[in-house]
Design a protein around this motif. Structure first.
Motif, mmCIF file in Angstrom:
data_model
loop_
_atom_site.group_PDB
_atom_site.id
_atom_site.type_symbol
_atom_site.label_atom_id
_atom_site.label_comp_id
_atom_site.label_asym_id
_atom_site.label_seq_id
_atom_site.Cartn_x
_atom_site.Cartn_y
_atom_site.Cartn_z
ATOM 1 N N VAL A 1 0.814 -1.152 -0.043
ATOM 2 C CA VAL A 1 -0.063 -0.018 0.007
ATOM 3 C C VAL A 1 0.669 1.282 0.046
ATOM 4 C CG1 VAL A 1 -1.694 1.202 1.240
ATOM 5 C CG2 VAL A 1 -1.695 -1.184 1.191
ATOM 6 N N ILE A 2 1.862 1.376 0.883
ATOM 7 C CA ILE A 2 2.831 2.582 1.019
ATOM 8 C C ILE A 2 3.653 2.435 -0.408
ATOM 9 C CG2 ILE A 2 4.667 3.590 2.149
ATOM 10 C CD1 ILE A 2 3.936 1.793 4.448
ATOM 11 N N SER A 3 4.006 1.513 -0.943
ATOM 12 C CA SER A 3 4.739 1.713 -2.242
ATOM 13 C C SER A 3 3.705 2.181 -3.154
ATOM 14 C CB SER A 3 5.211 0.428 -2.854
ATOM 15 O OG SER A 3 6.019 -0.376 -1.998
ATOM 16 N N GLY A 4 2.475 1.587 -3.171
ATOM 17 C CA GLY A 4 1.566 2.408 -4.220
ATOM 18 C C GLY A 4 1.350 3.789 -4.024
ATOM 19 N N PHE A 5 1.106 4.496 -2.651
ATOM 20 C CA PHE A 5 1.331 5.869 -2.316
ATOM 21 C C PHE A 5 2.144 6.313 -2.831
ATOM 22 C CE2 PHE A 5 -1.662 5.237 1.469
ATOM 23 C CZ PHE A 5 -2.657 5.145 0.744
ATOM 24 N N ILE A 6 3.404 5.861 -2.632
ATOM 25 C CA ILE A 6 4.667 6.583 -3.209
ATOM 26 C C ILE A 6 4.724 6.765 -4.784
ATOM 27 C CG2 ILE A 6 7.219 6.325 -3.486
ATOM 28 C CD1 ILE A 6 7.133 5.015 -0.844
ATOM 29 N N LEU A 7 4.187 5.648 -5.341
ATOM 30 C CA LEU A 7 4.294 5.948 -6.790
ATOM 31 C C LEU A 7 3.104 6.752 -7.518
ATOM 32 C CD1 LEU A 7 4.981 2.082 -7.505
ATOM 33 C CD2 LEU A 7 6.482 3.897 -8.154
#
Lengths: 307, 238
Positions: free
Chosen positions: B115-121
């Motif tokens: 989820v955090i990776s998705g937010f970052i991207l």
């Protein structure tokens, strides 16, 4: 008062028969399970503890089967031979976890009591990984005792303990047996077993070889021909004196070894006689050693003998 | 569920050296996501591709393998599981507890970083982070259940699990479409596909099949592990 009944139990692993048609009844008090390594003692204890299914036959605790019956663990405590525990816990945490897993009403008190029983209170806040072998053994024991079980099964509990720890554990086992618990422990050392157990079951090569009071077993083991190697300053005179007495069954002069091979029939008289002859006839004794005292030979005698 | 077993399992799992790997894997993923973002504006397609291949395709199966075997394998190997088995606790409770701890860990180390990776991207506005959060959680739970069961059945669970994750899911399922029907990753992709209507996460199985398959594998594998624990024979010492 609980009784473990083993009825015609066998266990095989592939082609290897570890336990072969064993029947025995383990009642209150301390019973020693004696046998050489590989005799099937561990396999038998694992079946009694419900950790292994008998390939044939059955094991019961009073009126319940042990296999696939988690309820029996309310009444059984097991001290496994293997060393592994949860090494990252302290002794106190481990005992407490065991008490909670038993769902005792007051696990803290139960853990404390069990640790006190095995005299581990002083070291209870140390991590198990730092314990000596004897301490580990005692913590395993505490874990098995938290729920005050009627039956206690111990697999080679004295292994690797120093003499002082051994004596302490023997005392503890004797005391718990005297309280009316049903205790079974395995060992391959006769002296160990007879110091603790009133009753002895002997296993050899997967079979139940003998059963009885420790005095009977001891007699079976000592009242039999023993072979001795005797080396003296005058073997021929010693040989003549020995064969003249009823305590020997035969004396061979082994001229290559320059020693006597003596078969002693009456063990007690033989060990009394040899020094007496040496003193009376002024013969110097260089060596007197049992030639076949290995445990295996004792056991093979038991299996083939009058047991 | 049994709280004592859960606590022992969690401490055993996170206390070992391999727990460093549990942190390292998602950290690497977050760093790469950050790196991609730093290169400029990232398209939703690229983000989806990264989450699909890296998070769902590599990190989550590996975590599932480490966690699924780790919650029970070492105890079976060293025999300390006897202290759980020798208690008046039904064996399926032990299996379910271990599964719940494992699924929790996979949520923490696999789904949350996804989820955090998705937010970052893509930023928080997009559906993508949540979609892959759900997908990685579902896939992670299925992997944990599957590898937990393997660990109860065989000592070679880690090897077999690795072969499944690498050879079957990556190689064979990549080449033979039929094999994708039996792939946890593809089932999870179907979830992600459904939750991101406007972009092309390509799933090869339908949503219904995927949901049923994921739930079925998770439940059945855990149940079978519990069943096998009832007759678990530890290698003898003799």
């Amino acid at each position: 008062m609980s009784v473990i009944t083993v009825r015609n139990a066998s266990r095989w692993f592939g082609n290897v028969v570890a336990v072969n048609d064993v029947s025995m009844r383990i009642g209150p008090g301390v019973t020693g399970l004696l046998g050489p390594n590989g005799a099937g003692k561990s396999t038998l204890i694992q079946m009694m503890a419900g950790f292994l299914a008998p390939s044939a036959g059955e094991v019961r605790l009073d009126d319940e089967p042990v296999w696939k019956n988690e309820r029996v663990y309310r009444r059984i405590g097991v001290v496994p031979e293997r060393e592994a525990m949860y090494d990252f816990l302290t002794g106190a945490q481990f005992a407490l976890a065991n008490a909670k897993l038993q769902r005792l009403p007051d696990p803290h008190a139960a853990a404390e009591r069990a640790l006190a029983t095995v005299e581990m209170l002083p070291a209870r806040n140390r991590v198990i990984g730092t314990y000596s072998k004897g301490m580990r053994q005692r913590v395993k024991m505490a874990a098995a005792l938290v729920h005050d079980p009627a039956v206690l099964l111990l697999d080679e509990p004295f292994n690797g303990m120093d003499p002082r720890q051994r004596l302490q554990l023997m005392e503890l086992i004797r005391r718990m047996g005297a309280d009316g618990r049903t205790i079974l422990f395995s060992s391959h050392i006769l002296e160990e077993v007879e110091q603790v157990a009133q009753h002895i079951e002997v296993m050899v090569a997967g079979r139940h070889a003998a059963s009885g009071d420790f005095r009977d077993i001891r007699r079976l083991m000592t009242d039999r021909p023993h072979m001795y190697l005797v080396r003296t300053s005058d073997d021929r005179r010693m040989a003549a004196a020995l064969i003249g007495d009823a305590c020997t069954g035969g004396v061979e002069l082994d001229w290559r070894e320059r020693a006597l091979r003596v078969q002693a029939i009456d063990f007690a008289r033989f060990v009394w006689l040899v020094p007496k002859i040496a003193r009376d006839q002024d013969i110097r004794l260089y060596e007197l050693s049992p030639a076949d005292e290995s445990l295996e030979s004792v056991f093979s005698y038991l299996v083939g003998g009058p047991a | 569920m049994n709280a004592t077993i859960a606590a022992l399992t969690a401490r055993g799992l996170l206390g070992r050296r391999r727990s460093l790997l549990l942190i390292a894997l998602p950290m690497v993923q977050l760093f790469i996501a950050g790196g991609i973002r730093l290169t400029g504006e990232v398209s939703t397609e690229t983000s989806a591709m990264f989450l699909q291949t890296f998070a769902l395709g590599a990190v989550v199966p590996l975590l599932g393998l480490i966690i699924g075997t780790g919650v029970i394998g070492p105890e079976i190997d060293d025999g300390s599981i006897l202290y759980l088995l020798g208690k008046p606790i039904r064996r399926p409770v032990i299996a379910v507890t271990k599964f719940v701890v494992g699924a929790g860990c996979v949520a923490l180390f696999g789904a949350l970083p996804a989820v955090i990776s998705g937010f970052i991207l893509t930023g928080p506005a997009d559906d993508l982070p949540l979609a892959f959060g759900v997908a990685t959680l579902a896939a992670g739970a299925a992997y944990v259940a599957l590898f937990l069961m393997l660990a109860v059945i065989t000592r070679q669970a880690a090897v077999i699990g690795l072969l499944y994750a690498l050879v079957w899911e990556t190689l064979i399922a990549g080449l033979i479409p039929g094999a994708q029907r039996l792939s946890v990753r593809q089932w999870a992709l179907a979830l992600a596909d459904r939750l991101t209507p406007e972009i092309s996460v390509v799933a090869t199985v339908g949503l219904t099949v995927a949901v049923l398959a994921l739930a079925g594998v998770t439940v059945l594998a855990t149940a079978y592990a519990g069943l096998r624990l009832r007759s678990l024979a530890l290698a003898g010492d003799e």
